[in-house]
Structures are given as structure tokens and as C-alpha cells.
Design a protein around this motif. Structure first.
Motif, mmCIF file in Angstrom:
data_model
loop_
_atom_site.group_PDB
_atom_site.id
_atom_site.type_symbol
_atom_site.label_atom_id
_atom_site.label_comp_id
_atom_site.label_asym_id
_atom_site.label_seq_id
_atom_site.Cartn_x
_atom_site.Cartn_y
_atom_site.Cartn_z
ATOM 1 N N PHE A 187 0.792 -1.235 0.000
ATOM 2 C CA PHE A 187 0.000 0.000 0.000
ATOM 3 C C PHE A 187 0.824 1.285 0.000
ATOM 4 N N PRO A 188 1.945 1.378 0.748
ATOM 5 C CA PRO A 188 2.725 2.629 0.695
ATOM 6 C C PRO A 188 3.171 2.995 -0.708
ATOM 7 N N GLN A 189 3.657 2.021 -1.485
ATOM 8 C CA GLN A 189 4.079 2.305 -2.858
ATOM 9 C C GLN A 189 2.885 2.662 -3.735
ATOM 10 N N ILE A 190 1.790 1.937 -3.550
ATOM 11 C CA ILE A 190 0.599 2.220 -4.347
ATOM 12 C C ILE A 190 0.064 3.604 -4.035
ATOM 13 N N LEU A 191 0.066 3.973 -2.750
ATOM 14 C CA LEU A 191 -0.421 5.288 -2.349
ATOM 15 C C LEU A 191 0.419 6.400 -2.969
ATOM 16 N N THR A 192 1.723 6.204 -3.014
ATOM 17 C CA THR A 192 2.594 7.196 -3.654
ATOM 18 C C THR A 192 2.207 7.381 -5.116
ATOM 19 N N GLY A 193 1.973 6.269 -5.819
ATOM 20 C CA GLY A 193 1.555 6.360 -7.215
ATOM 21 C C GLY A 193 0.217 7.048 -7.378
ATOM 22 N N ILE A 194 -0.702 6.802 -6.453
ATOM 23 C CA ILE A 194 -2.030 7.416 -6.522
ATOM 24 C C ILE A 194 -1.940 8.926 -6.349
ATOM 25 N N ILE A 195 -1.171 9.379 -5.371
ATOM 26 C CA ILE A 195 -1.090 10.812 -5.099
ATOM 27 C C ILE A 195 -0.321 11.531 -6.205
ATOM 28 N N LEU A 196 0.701 10.893 -6.755
ATOM 29 C CA LEU A 196 1.398 11.497 -7.888
ATOM 30 C C LEU A 196 0.477 11.586 -9.100
ATOM 31 N N PHE A 275 0.630 17.815 -3.388
ATOM 32 C CA PHE A 275 0.379 16.406 -3.702
ATOM 33 C C PHE A 275 1.663 15.589 -3.576
ATOM 34 N N ASN A 276 2.776 16.125 -4.085
ATOM 35 C CA ASN A 276 4.044 15.402 -4.026
ATOM 36 C C ASN A 276 4.557 15.275 -2.598
ATOM 37 N N VAL A 277 4.474 16.354 -1.822
ATOM 38 C CA VAL A 277 4.950 16.313 -0.434
ATOM 39 C C VAL A 277 4.089 15.369 0.398
ATOM 40 N N LEU A 282 2.906 10.569 3.683
ATOM 41 C CA LEU A 282 1.980 9.471 3.965
ATOM 42 C C LEU A 282 2.618 8.112 3.735
ATOM 43 N N SER A 283 3.337 7.971 2.626
ATOM 44 C CA SER A 283 3.956 6.679 2.328
ATOM 45 C C SER A 283 4.983 6.306 3.390
ATOM 46 N N ASN A 284 5.762 7.285 3.861
ATOM 47 C CA ASN A 284 6.749 7.009 4.906
ATOM 48 C C ASN A 284 6.078 6.617 6.217
ATOM 49 N N ILE A 286 3.044 5.338 6.633
ATOM 50 C CA ILE A 286 2.390 4.030 6.508
ATOM 51 C C ILE A 286 3.425 2.914 6.513
ATOM 52 N N TYR A 287 4.564 3.159 5.874
ATOM 53 C CA TYR A 287 5.621 2.148 5.860
ATOM 54 C C TYR A 287 6.162 1.911 7.262
ATOM 55 N N GLU A 288 6.370 2.999 8.020
ATOM 56 C CA GLU A 288 6.868 2.866 9.399
ATOM 57 C C GLU A 288 5.848 2.143 10.273
ATOM 58 N N LYS A 289 4.569 2.444 10.070
ATOM 59 C CA LYS A 289 3.526 1.770 10.848
ATOM 60 C C LYS A 289 3.475 0.300 10.505
#
Length: 294
Positions: A187-196, A275-277, A282-284, A286-289
Motif C-alpha cells: 500500500f505505501p508504494q501504491i499510495l505514492t503512485g495514486i497521489i502522484l 500532492f508530491n509532499v 503518507l507513504s513514509n 504508513i511504511y513505518e507503521k
């Protein structure tokens, strides 16, 4: 010249190139923000355009941009993630899969103006809808679907190599493994792609010119859902902020068209930066969580 000196030279060259790229980006953003001074004023952000008069705002265009953004993500996220699941977990290597990958790569390389013309033929003329929000959302979906599919596929394939066998070995079915293990991990990688992708949606203009239109009728939340004045009617025309900027710089008859265009461009660049920030933060988090970091 020994290897250490060569390494230092090329490292320095790469640092210089990186610095120039960052400096160029900062310079462009600085110029846009400098020319758009005053874009933060509530009267401008939430006001209505004034035909033939100075001092108009971008409230309608800003609402239309966010509405098309949300509608596009609602359509494209399930399709992109679903396609990523199929390609990474179910598709078998062969001619059919090669055709799918070739189609995705071809779609990813399509210019937005071509997608806009396709949307004009299908979502505007063939359907008889005319210029509509849903037509614009479908056209933007075509633009973003290849990137979302590739991000989802790569993210799921990456975590599958680590967790799939362990989950299946614990007795979980393949679908349970995908839903309960692989998707949360990816999900963290997917979320990054979604927001970009959201940033691209917000800044898109060419495809929306031919599908969502260039008119921004006054909005009335009390109007019937079938009325073009109702903000949530997906079958109404909707001029977005990026389209409005293009119109201001090409054919607007407002006395302060240049000033409004500069302020609108500043709002647009700020939103894309946000959006980029946000995607990084968020991805960081979620990844840490996910890995249990405090």
C-alpha cells in the motif's frame, strides 16, 4: 588517472547536475509565485469569475478541479489496482500477457491531446453527453490507468516475493494472501503512485478541453441534481483551473486576465507541490507503521 580520481570527478559532475536541476526547479517556482502574489486572498480563491470586469476569482474552477480529481480517482484506482493484481498474481507468461504489456506501454506514451480527441469522439459525440464532468474523468482515467497499473503491479510483485509463500504455507488461500497480506504491504508504494497521479490530474488541461469543456456556469447547491447548476451533477460542463489558465492566456477579454492567470498558476503549482509532499509523508508514515517502527 586512477579509479579514485575518476570516481571523484564523476561524483562531482553528478552533484553539479543535481544542483542545477534543483536550482532550475526552485527558480521556476519562485518566478511563478512572485508573479502570482496575492493568490492566497480568500476573495480570489473562493470568488466567482466576473465577465468583462476586473477582480474575479477562481472558486468555481477550483471546485471543478477537485471534483474531477475525486471522480477520476474513484474510477481509476479500482481499475489500476485490479489490473496490477491480475498482472502480478494471475497472468501467465505468453503472447497474451505480452500484448497486454504492449498495450499498457502504448497507452502510457499517448499524448494527452490525443486522449482528449478520443474522448471528444467517444464521451462527447458518440454518447451524446456533450461536454461533461464524467467525460473528462473518463478521459483522464485513460491517461492515468497505465501508470497506476504499473505501480500496483511492481509493488505487489515486490512484496509477493517476500510474503506470499509464508502466507500460503500458513494455510491462507491465494485471494486471502492478496487481500490480507500483499495489498497492505504494497500500500505505501501504491499510495505514492495514486497521489502522484492526483497531481497530474489536477494539472491536466489538454484532455479536458475536449471533454469537460471551457464553460463554468454558476453553481447552486440547492438546485436539482439533474440541473447543470448543481455542483455534483456529473453531466454538466466543468472548466477546471488548468483549462481556465489556458483560456486566460489565449482568448480571455478580462482587463486583468494576465494577473488572474498568474495567480491561478501559483495556486496550481502549490497544489501539485502539496500532492508530491503529501505522497512522501503518507507513504513514509504508513511504511513505518507497517514495519512497527515508533
Amino acid at each position: 588517472m586512477n579509479a579514485k580520481k575518476i570516481d571523484r570527478i564523476w561524483t562531482s559532475v553528478l552533484y553539479i547536475i543535481s544542483f542545477l536541476v534543483v536550482a532550475l526547479l526552485v527558480l521556476l517556482i519562485g518566478i511563478i509565485l512572485y508573479r502570482g502574489v496575492g493568490f492566497w486572498e480568500p476573495q480570489f480563491l473562493f470568488g466567482k469569475p466576473k465577465l468583462g470586469e476586473a477582480g474575479g476569482g477562481i472558486g468555481i474552477q477550483l471546485f471543478n478541479s477537485f471534483y474531477i480529481l475525486i471522480l477520476t480517482l474513484v474510477i481509476s484506482i479500482p481499475l489500476g489496482i485490479g489490473a496490477g493484481i491480475y498482472l502480478s498474481q494471475y497472468a501467465k507468461e505468453g503472447k497474451f500477457l505480452n500484448i497486454i504489456r504492449l498495450s499498457i506501454e502504448t497507452m502510457a506514451s499517448l499524448p494527452s491531446i490525443v486522449v482528449g480527441l478520443f474522448g471528444l469522439l467517444i464521451f462527447v459525440n458518440a454518447t451524446g453527453w456533450g461536454f461533461t464532468i464524467i467525460g473528462g474523468a473518463l478521459a483522464i482515467t485513460i491517461l492515468n490507468l497505465p501508470s497506476l497499473t504499473r505501480v500496483s503491479e511492481n509493488a505487489i510483485r515486490d512484496v509477493a516475493s517476500k510474503y506470499s509463500e509464508a502466507s500460503l504455507g500458513m494455510g491462507a488461500t491465494k485471494w486471502q494472501t492478496i487481500v490480507k497480506v500483499l495489498l497492505p504491504a504494497a500500500f505505501p508504494q501504491i499510495l505514492t503512485g495514486i497521489i502522484l497521479a492526483a497531481g497530474r490530474i489536477f494539472g491536466e488541461a489538454a484532455a479536458l478541453l475536449y471533454t469537460a469543456g471551457m464553460s463554468a456556469p454558476s453553481l447552486n447547491f440547492a438546485a436539482s441534481i439533474t440541473s447543470k447548476a448543481n455542483p455534483f451533477n456529473i453531466f454538466r460542463p466543468a472548466e477546471t483551473l488548468s483549462v481556465y489558465i489556458w483560456k486566460l492566456n489565449s482568448e480571455a477579454n478580462l482587463p486583468d486576465a494576465a494577473a488572474i492567470a498568474n495567480k491561478s498558476a501559483a495556486v496550481l503549482i502549490i497544489m501539485v507541490l502539496l500532492f508530491n509532499v503529501i505522497s512522501r509523508i503518507l507513504s513514509n508514515k504508513i511504511y513505518e507503521k507497517y514495519r512497527g517502527a515508533k
